[in-house]
Motif scaffolding. Structure first.
Motif, short mmCIF file in Angstrom:
data_model
loop_
_atom_site.label_atom_id
_atom_site.label_comp_id
_atom_site.label_asym_id
_atom_site.label_seq_id
_atom_site.Cartn_x
_atom_site.Cartn_y
_atom_site.Cartn_z
N ASP A 65 6.24 1.26 -13.89
CA ASP A 65 6.90 2.43 -13.31
C ASP A 65 6.77 2.43 -11.80
OD1 ASP A 65 8.06 5.25 -13.58
OD2 ASP A 65 6.23 5.60 -12.43
N VAL A 66 7.92 2.53 -11.12
CA VAL A 66 7.94 2.65 -9.66
C VAL A 66 8.70 3.92 -9.33
CG1 VAL A 66 8.48 1.53 -7.48
CG2 VAL A 66 8.04 0.13 -9.50
N VAL A 87 -3.97 -11.44 -9.55
CA VAL A 87 -3.10 -12.21 -8.66
C VAL A 87 -1.66 -11.79 -8.89
CG1 VAL A 87 -2.19 -14.49 -8.07
CG2 VAL A 87 -4.63 -14.20 -8.47
N LEU A 88 -1.02 -11.35 -7.82
CA LEU A 88 0.42 -11.09 -7.86
C LEU A 88 1.14 -12.41 -7.61
CD1 LEU A 88 0.55 -7.87 -5.63
CD2 LEU A 88 0.11 -8.04 -8.10
N VAL A 89 2.10 -12.73 -8.46
CA VAL A 89 2.85 -13.99 -8.35
C VAL A 89 4.28 -13.64 -7.97
CG1 VAL A 89 3.58 -16.10 -9.53
CG2 VAL A 89 1.37 -15.04 -10.10
N ALA A 150 6.69 -1.57 -1.72
CA ALA A 150 6.41 -0.45 -2.62
C ALA A 150 6.31 -0.92 -4.07
CB ALA A 150 7.51 0.61 -2.47
N ASP A 151 7.17 -1.86 -4.45
CA ASP A 151 7.10 -2.40 -5.81
C ASP A 151 5.78 -3.11 -6.05
OD1 ASP A 151 9.61 -1.41 -6.36
OD2 ASP A 151 10.63 -3.35 -6.27
N LEU A 152 5.31 -3.82 -5.05
CA LEU A 152 4.03 -4.52 -5.19
C LEU A 152 2.87 -3.53 -5.26
CD1 LEU A 152 4.63 -7.56 -2.83
CD2 LEU A 152 4.64 -7.54 -5.32
N HIS A 187 0.26 -5.59 4.73
CA HIS A 187 0.60 -4.23 4.31
C HIS A 187 -0.54 -3.53 3.57
CE1 HIS A 187 2.80 -0.95 2.35
NE2 HIS A 187 2.32 -1.39 1.19
N ASN A 188 -1.17 -4.22 2.64
CA ASN A 188 -2.13 -3.59 1.74
C ASN A 188 -3.56 -3.96 2.11
OD1 ASN A 188 -3.66 -2.57 -0.36
ND2 ASN A 188 -2.26 -3.27 -1.97
N PRO A 189 -4.37 -2.99 2.54
CA PRO A 189 -5.76 -3.30 2.91
C PRO A 189 -6.60 -3.84 1.76
CG PRO A 189 -5.09 -1.14 3.73
CD PRO A 189 -4.01 -1.60 2.79
#
Length: 299
Positions: A65-66, A87-89, A150-152, A187-189
């Protein structure tokens, strides 16, 4: 961006649903749709040289859900385990086809919760395109970087609620996804480390792409390992040098970032379903990636 495959049709899945049988049906459908340039230039459906089995894994499609939008993603993880490093691929421009799904399974075999989200399905269906130029012009060029980030963020939130330990967060990506890897690390700390495979580093800015990796090099939260090919005609080595210079005056994470450049490797040297595949560079890059994540707390 020199490779071609097809995205998965996930419209029949419900939020949270995961099914290998559905993937089999979609594979048959997509094989039937292989036409034009895609069918002539590459193996149908990006069939990988490496086949990672799913036994012992929880693997398949899920919906994330986004803000009310159901974004499809492929998830792979050791079955029955929680508290897993994440891990995001991030895929190439052709979405989460078999090669990307198999890469996620390889990470799962190494003990990770690996998630490969479909990051541009709002803009169009990559499997309907047989021409690279049209796909880029009609879909990829319309994807805002802000949407991807935002999706990530939503994918990380999903991982935290589904067996992942997001204090051990890594991101990796290929080509288009390689560029996004650099951007997300800035972007993401929470990002502990990234591995960018031949992602573009410089470019013209626009409303949708206001910054490129070289522009955010000084703001990385986690160090990034760049895996690039010296024979990549789309990413000149002078752009790698520009990125190195930008990293050297930035954050501690930027200064800790590094590159491995394989002398004879072209673009997409890790893509084992393509003629560009270079086994030695791909295998070394994979070892480097796993070691990098372990070194920086993503393990």
């Amino acid at each position: 961006m020199l490779n071609k495959s097809q995205t998965q049709d996930l419209s029949a899945l419900l939020p949270g649903q995961s099914t290998e049988q559905g993937a089999t049906r979609r594979t048959a459908l997509k094989a039937a749709l292989g036409v034009g340039y895609a069918a002539a230039a590459l193996p149908v459906m990006a069939q990988t040289a490496i086949k990672t089995p799913t036994d012992g894994l929880l693997a398949g499609e899920v919906m994330i859900d986004v803000n009310g939008y159901a974004m499809p993603a492929y998830r792979a993880a050791p079955a029955g385990k929680t508290g897993l490093p994440v891990v995001l691929v991030l895929s190439e421009i052709f979405g989460v086809h078999e090669y990307i799904a198999d890469t996620a399974r390889r990470f799962a075999r190494a003990g990770y919760l690996a998630i490969a989200p479909e990051l541009f399905v709002r803009q169009g269906d990559a499997q309907s395109y047989g021409e690279m130029a049209k796909l880029i012009a009609e879909v990829i060029s319309k994807v805002p970087d802000a949407q991807v980030l935002a999706d990530l963020d939503a994918t990380v939130k999903w991982a935290a609620a589904n067996g992942g330990d997001t204090s051990k967060l890594g991101v990796t990506g290929f080509c288009w996804g390689g560029r996004q890897t650099w951007l997300y690390a800035a972007h993401n700390p929470a990002v502990k480390a990234g591995v960018a495979w031949y992602g573009r580093l410089v470019g013209q800015t626009s409303e949708l792409n206001p910054k490129h990796p070289v522009d955010v090099a000084a703001k990385l939260h986690g160090p990034v390992l760049g895996l690039y090919g010296a024979a990549d005609t789309g990413i000149p080595l002078d752009t790698v040098d520009k990125m190195k210079s930008a990293l050297s005056v930035g954050s501690a994470a930027g200064k800790a970032s590094t590159f491995v450049v394989y002398p004879d490797a072209p673009h997409a040297f890790h893509a084992d379903y393509r003629p560009s595949f270079r086994k030695e560079a791909a295998e070394d890059g994979w070892k480097q990636a796993l070691a990098w994540f372990k070194q920086h707390g993503v393990a």
